[in-house]
Motif scaffolding. Structure first.
Motif, PDB file in Angstrom:
ATOM      1  N   UNK A  24       0.806  -1.220   0.000  1.00  0.00           N
ATOM      2  CA  UNK A  24       0.000   0.000   0.000  1.00  0.00           C
ATOM      3  C   UNK A  24       0.844   1.277   0.000  1.00  0.00           C
ATOM      4  N   UNK A  25       1.886   1.335   0.821  1.00  0.00           N
ATOM      5  CA  UNK A  25       2.674   2.568   0.891  1.00  0.00           C
ATOM      6  C   UNK A  25       4.107   2.368   0.398  1.00  0.00           C
ATOM      7  N   UNK A  26       4.360   1.234  -0.249  1.00  0.00           N
ATOM      8  CA  UNK A  26       5.714   0.962  -0.756  1.00  0.00           C
ATOM      9  C   UNK A  26       5.888   1.600  -2.129  1.00  0.00           C
ATOM     10  N   UNK A  27       7.088   2.097  -2.370  1.00  0.00           N
ATOM     11  CA  UNK A  27       7.419   2.709  -3.655  1.00  0.00           C
ATOM     12  C   UNK A  27       8.231   1.735  -4.491  1.00  0.00           C
ATOM     13  N   UNK A  28       8.202   1.951  -5.791  1.00  0.00           N
ATOM     14  CA  UNK A  28       9.069   1.170  -6.681  1.00  0.00           C
ATOM     15  C   UNK A  28      10.509   1.597  -6.421  1.00  0.00           C
ATOM     16  N   UNK A  29      11.489   0.719  -6.676  1.00  0.00           N
ATOM     17  CA  UNK A  29      12.889   1.085  -6.440  1.00  0.00           C
ATOM     18  C   UNK A  29      13.291   2.324  -7.231  1.00  0.00           C
ATOM     19  N   UNK A  30      14.045   3.201  -6.582  1.00  0.00           N
ATOM     20  CA  UNK A  30      14.519   4.419  -7.258  1.00  0.00           C
ATOM     21  C   UNK A  30      15.594   4.077  -8.273  1.00  0.00           C
ATOM     22  N   UNK A  31      16.405   3.097  -7.969  1.00  0.00           N
ATOM     23  CA  UNK A  31      17.524   2.725  -8.837  1.00  0.00           C
ATOM     24  C   UNK A  31      17.402   1.250  -9.185  1.00  0.00           C
ATOM     25  N   UNK A  32      16.908   0.956 -10.385  1.00  0.00           N
ATOM     26  CA  UNK A  32      16.717  -0.427 -10.808  1.00  0.00           C
ATOM     27  C   UNK A  32      18.024  -1.215 -10.849  1.00  0.00           C
ATOM     28  N   UNK A  33      19.164  -0.516 -10.990  1.00  0.00           N
ATOM     29  CA  UNK A  33      20.444  -1.204 -11.072  1.00  0.00           C
ATOM     30  C   UNK A  33      21.013  -1.595  -9.726  1.00  0.00           C
ATOM     31  N   UNK A  34      20.333  -1.214  -8.642  1.00  0.00           N
ATOM     32  CA  UNK A  34      20.826  -1.505  -7.303  1.00  0.00           C
ATOM     33  C   UNK A  34      20.956  -3.012  -7.065  1.00  0.00           C
ATOM     34  N   UNK A  35      19.975  -3.773  -7.511  1.00  0.00           N
ATOM     35  CA  UNK A  35      20.010  -5.233  -7.449  1.00  0.00           C
ATOM     36  C   UNK A  35      19.707  -5.751  -8.843  1.00  0.00           C
ATOM     37  N   UNK A  36      20.370  -6.838  -9.219  1.00  0.00           N
ATOM     38  CA  UNK A  36      19.984  -7.482 -10.473  1.00  0.00           C
ATOM     39  C   UNK A  36      18.535  -7.942 -10.298  1.00  0.00           C
ATOM     40  N   UNK A  37      17.783  -8.104 -11.377  1.00  0.00           N
ATOM     41  CA  UNK A  37      16.389  -8.529 -11.232  1.00  0.00           C
ATOM     42  C   UNK A  37      16.281  -9.772 -10.349  1.00  0.00           C
ATOM     43  N   UNK A  38      15.363  -9.706  -9.394  1.00  0.00           N
ATOM     44  CA  UNK A  38      15.166 -10.811  -8.460  1.00  0.00           C
ATOM     45  C   UNK A  38      14.264 -11.877  -9.052  1.00  0.00           C
ATOM     46  N   UNK A  39      14.509 -13.101  -8.685  1.00  0.00           N
ATOM     47  CA  UNK A  39      13.589 -14.206  -8.920  1.00  0.00           C
ATOM     48  C   UNK A  39      13.435 -14.922  -7.587  1.00  0.00           C
ATOM     49  N   UNK A  40      12.414 -15.752  -7.477  1.00  0.00           N
ATOM     50  CA  UNK A  40      12.192 -16.502  -6.239  1.00  0.00           C
ATOM     51  C   UNK A  40      12.294 -17.991  -6.502  1.00  0.00           C
ATOM     52  N   UNK A  41      12.697 -18.687  -5.446  1.00  0.00           N
ATOM     53  CA  UNK A  41      12.652 -20.151  -5.425  1.00  0.00           C
ATOM     54  C   UNK A  41      11.875 -20.501  -4.167  1.00  0.00           C
ATOM     55  N   UNK A  42      10.804 -21.269  -4.336  1.00  0.00           N
ATOM     56  CA  UNK A  42       9.946 -21.644  -3.222  1.00  0.00           C
ATOM     57  C   UNK A  42      10.037 -23.158  -3.053  1.00  0.00           C
ATOM     58  N   UNK A  43      10.329 -23.580  -1.818  1.00  0.00           N
ATOM     59  CA  UNK A  43      10.477 -25.002  -1.527  1.00  0.00           C
ATOM     60  C   UNK A  43       9.508 -25.360  -0.410  1.00  0.00           C
ATOM     61  N   UNK A  44       8.709 -26.408  -0.610  1.00  0.00           N
ATOM     62  CA  UNK A  44       7.701 -26.784   0.384  1.00  0.00           C
ATOM     63  C   UNK A  44       7.980 -28.162   0.970  1.00  0.00           C
ATOM     64  N   UNK A  45       7.349 -28.421   2.116  1.00  0.00           N
ATOM     65  CA  UNK A  45       7.545 -29.713   2.770  1.00  0.00           C
ATOM     66  C   UNK A  45       6.519 -30.754   2.342  1.00  0.00           C
ATOM     67  N   UNK A  46       5.429 -30.331   1.712  1.00  0.00           N
ATOM     68  CA  UNK A  46       4.454 -31.271   1.153  1.00  0.00           C
ATOM     69  C   UNK A  46       3.778 -30.611  -0.027  1.00  0.00           C
TER      70      UNK A  46
END
Length: 193
Positions: A24-46
């Motif tokens: 709701x109150x979060x802004x987009x990053x000011x500097x896109x080059x600060x981190x390389x584009x993120x991806x996620x890996x999700x691992x579950x137990x079942x």
């Protein structure tokens, strides 16, 4: 049912507008080059259930979601040293008319600091059902927010990923229906986008 016949359970980067509390109150990053584009890996137990008859992923509102951990990848490498990162998880439905994801929520602890290359979530439940949302399937939504150490600094939304659709039920399942449902992976690594 061979796993190859199932609709894969995937995580995709969100491009839709969000109507969720953590963004709701979060802004987009000011500097896109600060981190390389993120991806996620999700691992579950079942695993979640897959209904062969309906060709969809399904879960029951009263059932605890499987425990899962979230790992962030930056430029293909596990992100371990960043501070101020928080991972949030919620449930959303897609509002097609407005190209927007609307929060329907989860019960339980839905945010955690990202420490040591991962964070974990457990004891989460859906708050509602597909029936109560005009038959809409739910998506789990993972959001990564940077909270600066500086007082008054804005929070920045670094990325969001939504899961494959999940039909959330509240009725008692017939034994015959449970017999035809097979389990599948809650999560697989998201492809790099």
């Amino acid at each position: 049912l061979d796993f190859a016949d199932k609709v894969p359970f995937m995580w995709e980067r969100c491009t839709a507008q969000l109507r969720v509390a953590f963004a709701a109150d979060a802004q987009a990053p000011a500097d896109e080059g600060e981190l390389a584009p993120l991806t996620v890996r999700v691992v579950s137990d079942k695993e979640l259930l897959y209904s062969e008859k309906k060709r969809q992923w399904t879960w029951h509102k009263k059932w605890t979601l499987p425990r899962f951990s979230v790992e962030l990848l930056s430029g293909g490498a596990l992100l371990t040293g960043s501070t101020g990162l928080w991972v949030h998880v919620t449930a959303v439905v897609f509002n097609e008319a407005d190209d927007r994801l609307d929060e329907v929520g989860l019960s339980g602890k839905t945010s955690a600091p990202y420490v040591g290359g991962m964070c974990s979530f457990q004891s989460l439940f859906f708050k509602s059902t597909s029936f109560n949302n005009k038959g809409a399937s739910f998506h789990l939504l993972i959001g990564v927010v940077h909270r600066a150490d500086t007082a008054g600094a804005p929070r920045r939304l670094l990325g969001c990923w939504s899961s494959s659709p999940i039909h959330v039920d509240a009725r008692k399942r017939q034994l015959s229906e449970l017999a035809t449902a097979t389990s599948g992976p809650l999560a697989r690594p998201s492809p790099a986008f």
